[in-house]
Design a protein around this motif. Structure first.
Motif, PDB file in Angstrom:
ATOM      1  N   TYR A  32     -15.819  25.880 -17.514  1.00 17.87           N
ATOM      2  CA  TYR A  32     -15.583  24.874 -16.487  1.00 17.87           C
ATOM      3  C   TYR A  32     -16.739  23.884 -16.397  1.00 17.87           C
ATOM      4  N   GLU A  33     -17.959  24.346 -16.663  1.00 20.06           N
ATOM      5  CA  GLU A  33     -19.127  23.468 -16.635  1.00 20.06           C
ATOM      6  C   GLU A  33     -19.032  22.414 -17.731  1.00 20.06           C
ATOM      7  N   ILE A  34     -18.580  22.805 -18.911  1.00 16.12           N
ATOM      8  CA  ILE A  34     -18.444  21.863 -20.026  1.00 16.12           C
ATOM      9  C   ILE A  34     -17.387  20.820 -19.699  1.00 16.12           C
ATOM     10  N   ARG A  35     -16.255  21.244 -19.137  1.00 19.17           N
ATOM     11  CA  ARG A  35     -15.213  20.284 -18.736  1.00 19.17           C
ATOM     12  C   ARG A  35     -15.755  19.306 -17.712  1.00 19.17           C
ATOM     13  N   GLY A  36     -16.511  19.804 -16.746  1.00 16.59           N
ATOM     14  CA  GLY A  36     -17.092  18.939 -15.726  1.00 16.59           C
ATOM     15  C   GLY A  36     -18.041  17.917 -16.322  1.00 16.59           C
ATOM     16  N   ILE A  37     -18.861  18.352 -17.268  1.00 18.31           N
ATOM     17  CA  ILE A  37     -19.798  17.439 -17.931  1.00 18.31           C
ATOM     18  C   ILE A  37     -19.037  16.391 -18.732  1.00 18.31           C
ATOM     19  N   ILE A  38     -17.984  16.809 -19.414  1.00 15.76           N
ATOM     20  CA  ILE A  38     -17.165  15.869 -20.201  1.00 15.76           C
ATOM     21  C   ILE A  38     -16.519  14.826 -19.291  1.00 15.76           C
ATOM     22  N   ASN A  57     -16.356   9.288 -17.301  1.00 12.51           N
ATOM     23  CA  ASN A  57     -16.388   8.320 -16.201  1.00 12.51           C
ATOM     24  C   ASN A  57     -17.553   7.343 -16.337  1.00 12.51           C
ATOM     25  N   ILE A  58     -18.708   7.827 -16.770  1.00  6.55           N
ATOM     26  CA  ILE A  58     -19.866   6.947 -16.982  1.00  6.55           C
ATOM     27  C   ILE A  58     -19.566   5.947 -18.089  1.00  6.55           C
ATOM     28  N   LEU A  59     -19.027   6.431 -19.207  1.00  3.38           N
ATOM     29  CA  LEU A  59     -18.688   5.541 -20.326  1.00  3.38           C
ATOM     30  C   LEU A  59     -17.627   4.521 -19.934  1.00  3.38           C
ATOM     31  N   LEU A  60     -16.621   4.960 -19.167  1.00  4.78           N
ATOM     32  CA  LEU A  60     -15.575   4.043 -18.711  1.00  4.78           C
ATOM     33  C   LEU A  60     -16.154   2.985 -17.777  1.00  4.78           C
ATOM     34  N   TRP A  61     -17.080   3.372 -16.893  1.00  6.13           N
ATOM     35  CA  TRP A  61     -17.712   2.404 -15.990  1.00  6.13           C
ATOM     36  C   TRP A  61     -18.524   1.387 -16.795  1.00  6.13           C
ATOM     37  N   LEU A  62     -19.253   1.862 -17.802  1.00  6.32           N
ATOM     38  CA  LEU A  62     -20.037   0.957 -18.651  1.00  6.32           C
ATOM     39  C   LEU A  62     -19.133   0.048 -19.483  1.00  6.32           C
ATOM     40  N   TRP A  63     -18.009   0.577 -19.981  1.00  6.80           N
ATOM     41  CA  TRP A  63     -17.042  -0.205 -20.760  1.00  6.80           C
ATOM     42  C   TRP A  63     -16.507  -1.381 -19.937  1.00  6.80           C
TER      43      TRP A  63
END
Length: 140
Positions: A2-8, A13-19
């Protein structure tokens, strides 16, 4: 796991905001100026002097245009922003603003239905309606 999914999800979301950085930065600036209401993760702004428009996740709604149809249409533009990223303002925003200005200047004597039909028949507006699931029966 679950931690890996959360990080992904966070990284996505960060990449989408930057895009979508140019429209999000404009949205952040305008959000500091206008009162806003948050709804379903999007920001709805009300202004008596501007037309409704979208800047990434920031959706600006004119008080006279605050309808479900307008919100859905502008949500469609926010989807376009996700697809087009940094190119959104040039490919969608600028043509939309120009179309709005043309309508306001040259179509003053047209009926409201004719103006709406003309404006929403433009490809970028028609696509926003489709993405936002807006059905404009009189625009077909």
């Amino acid at each position: 796991m679950y931690e890996i999914r959360g990080i992904i999800i966070i990284m996505k979301n960060i990449l989408l905001w930057l895009w979508q950085f140019p429209q999000h930065i404009l949205g952040v600036i305008l959000s500091a100026i206008l009162d806003c209401e948050k709804n379903n993760g999007l920001y709805f702004f009300k202004s008596g002097y501007l037309s409704s428009f979208s800047l990434g996740n920031y959706i600006f709604i004119n008080q006279r245009q605050d309808t479900e149809t307008t919100r859905k249409h502008e949500f469609g533009h926010s989807i376009q922003s996700k697809y087009l990223g940094v190119f959104y303002l040039i490919l969608i925003g600028l043509p939309s603003v120009i179309g709005n200005m043309i309508d306001r200047v040259f179509h003053k004597k047209w009926t409201k239905v004719k103006r709406i039909k003309w404006y929403y028949s433009q490809p970028w507006e028609k696509a926003a309606d489709k993405l936002g699931r807006v059905n404009r029966m009189y625009c077909q």
